[in-house]
Write an enzyme that holds these catalytic residues in place. Structure first.
Site, PDB file in Angstrom:
ATOM      1  N   HIS A  57      21.570   4.570  19.566  1.00 21.01           N
ATOM      2  CA  HIS A  57      20.856   5.539  18.711  1.00 21.01           C
ATOM      3  C   HIS A  57      21.609   6.860  18.688  1.00 21.01           C
ATOM      4  O   HIS A  57      22.548   7.068  19.431  1.00 21.01           O
ATOM      5  CB  HIS A  57      19.393   5.699  19.146  1.00 21.01           C
ATOM      6  N   HIS A  59      21.019  10.056  19.410  1.00 20.72           N
ATOM      7  CA  HIS A  59      20.893  11.229  20.296  1.00 20.72           C
ATOM      8  C   HIS A  59      22.225  11.599  20.950  1.00 20.72           C
ATOM      9  O   HIS A  59      23.018  10.736  21.313  1.00 20.72           O
ATOM     10  CB  HIS A  59      19.840  10.978  21.377  1.00 20.72           C
ATOM     11  N   ASP A  61      23.080  12.610  23.837  1.00 15.75           N
ATOM     12  CA  ASP A  61      23.415  12.103  25.171  1.00 15.75           C
ATOM     13  C   ASP A  61      23.828  10.627  25.132  1.00 15.75           C
ATOM     14  O   ASP A  61      24.065  10.018  26.164  1.00 15.75           O
ATOM     15  CB  ASP A  61      22.267  12.337  26.166  1.00 15.75           C
ATOM     16  N   HIS A  62      23.926  10.057  23.913  1.00 12.23           N
ATOM     17  CA  HIS A  62      24.421   8.684  23.753  1.00 12.23           C
ATOM     18  C   HIS A  62      25.647   8.618  22.835  1.00 12.23           C
ATOM     19  O   HIS A  62      26.283   7.578  22.726  1.00 12.23           O
ATOM     20  CB  HIS A  62      23.313   7.778  23.197  1.00 12.23           C
ATOM     21  N   HIS A 115      11.556   5.466  19.574  1.00  8.50           N
ATOM     22  CA  HIS A 115      12.232   6.613  20.193  1.00  8.50           C
ATOM     23  C   HIS A 115      12.985   7.387  19.106  1.00  8.50           C
ATOM     24  O   HIS A 115      12.838   8.598  18.971  1.00  8.50           O
ATOM     25  CB  HIS A 115      13.173   6.105  21.275  1.00  8.50           C
ATOM     26  N   ASP A 134      17.317   3.667  24.837  1.00 11.02           N
ATOM     27  CA  ASP A 134      16.151   4.452  25.275  1.00 11.02           C
ATOM     28  C   ASP A 134      14.850   3.838  24.764  1.00 11.02           C
ATOM     29  O   ASP A 134      13.862   4.552  24.563  1.00 11.02           O
ATOM     30  CB  ASP A 134      16.272   5.907  24.784  1.00 11.02           C
ATOM     31  N   HIS A 172      18.862   5.443  30.930  1.00 11.54           N
ATOM     32  CA  HIS A 172      18.584   6.503  31.916  1.00 11.54           C
ATOM     33  C   HIS A 172      18.069   5.975  33.242  1.00 11.54           C
ATOM     34  O   HIS A 172      17.437   4.923  33.298  1.00 11.54           O
ATOM     35  CB  HIS A 172      17.537   7.484  31.356  1.00 11.54           C
TER      36      HIS A 172
HETATM   37 FE    FE Z   1      18.830   9.273  26.078  1.00 13.77          FE
HETATM   38 ZN    ZN Z   2      17.542   9.100  23.344  1.00 11.73          ZN
END
Ligand code: FE
Ligand code: ZN
Length: 256
Positions: A57, A59, A61-62, A115, A134, A172
């Protein structure tokens, strides 16, 4: 066939990066790219060269490591069709029902909205591994940011139908706090009590609590268990729909 080699490594504050390597083609794919340097270090340690990135996805942090890794390795980046407008670096887009080849291995793609709107998960039926991003966490699930509670519930339901022994890698390390919360919903669940103890021990030793399995989650994760009569009763909603019970549990977690 020689085994699919899987390496998981912690990065950023609580993310996991994962590398998968097929010895027969010498291909290596990163599942998401949370941090360029952490992916590079993991590649270095394994002695592998990056050929692919599989994105779950959009985001940051990915995805924030993708551009740098692509410049360095000219790797092929695969990601969710429904988020192509948000991830500028994709070379190939995939969605529900697609299969994607990695050497002798085949990944089946699931749309798992909730998400984010276009979140996808990658399931390799052989050797039985799910990269859930996530959507599903050990003893938890992702926050419902972009989709509806109903969408997130059906995404979890979809994943719950995979074989129990499926190994699940998630984005995570949230398991310790998820365990604390899960015990507020099902304090008497013996599977959950056992898991909570294991998680405590592992984290005390600085070890990851992942991968988990679909079966372990079906036994102990209150979110994926929202369709169970005992969970509905536990939240005082014996006659509510599965999605309504899921939504109640998710809301409670959001303010936990
Ligand atoms: Fe994440
Ligand atoms: Zn995420």
């Amino acid at each position: 066939m020689a085994g699919l080699d899987i390496r998981m490594f912690p990065c950023l504050s609580d993310n996991y990066g994962v590398l998968i390597h097929d010895p027969s083609t010498n291909h290596t794919a990163a599942i998401d790219a949370p941090d360029e340097d952490a992916v590079l270090a993991a590649l270095d340690e394994a002695g592998w060269t990056l050929s692919h990135i599989l994105v779950t996805h959009h985001h940051a942090d990915h995805t924030q490591g993708i551009a740098g890794l692509k410049r360095r390795f000219n790797c092929h980046v695969v990601g969710p069709r429904a988020e192509a407008d948000k991830i500028a670096t994709l070379d190939e887009t995939v969605g529900e029902g697609d299969t994607w080849r990695f050497g002798p291995y085949e990944a089946r793609i699931y749309d798992t909205p909730g998400h984010t709107k276009g979140h996808i998960a990658y399931w390799f039926p052989n050797p039985g591994v799910l990269f859930a991003g996530d959507t599903l966490f050990a003893l938890g699930c992702g926050r419902v940011f972009e989709g509806t509670m109903e969408e997130m519930w059906s995404s979890l339901e979809k994943l719950s139908r995979l074989p129990r022994e499926t190994l699940v890698y998630c984005g995570h390390e949230y398991t310790a706090s998820n365990a604390k919360f899960a015990l507020t919903i099902e304090p008497d669940n013996t599977h959950l009590q056992g898991r909570a103890g294991e998680v405590k021990e592992k984290r005390a030793e600085g070890l990851p609590t992942l991968p988990t399995t679909i079966g372990a989650e079906l036994d102990a994760n209150p979110f994926i268990r929202a369709n169970r009569p005992e969970v509905k009763a536990a939240v005082g909603m014996p006659n509510s729909s599965d999605a309504e019970v899921f939504a109640e549990i998710r809301r409670r977690k959001d303010s936990f």
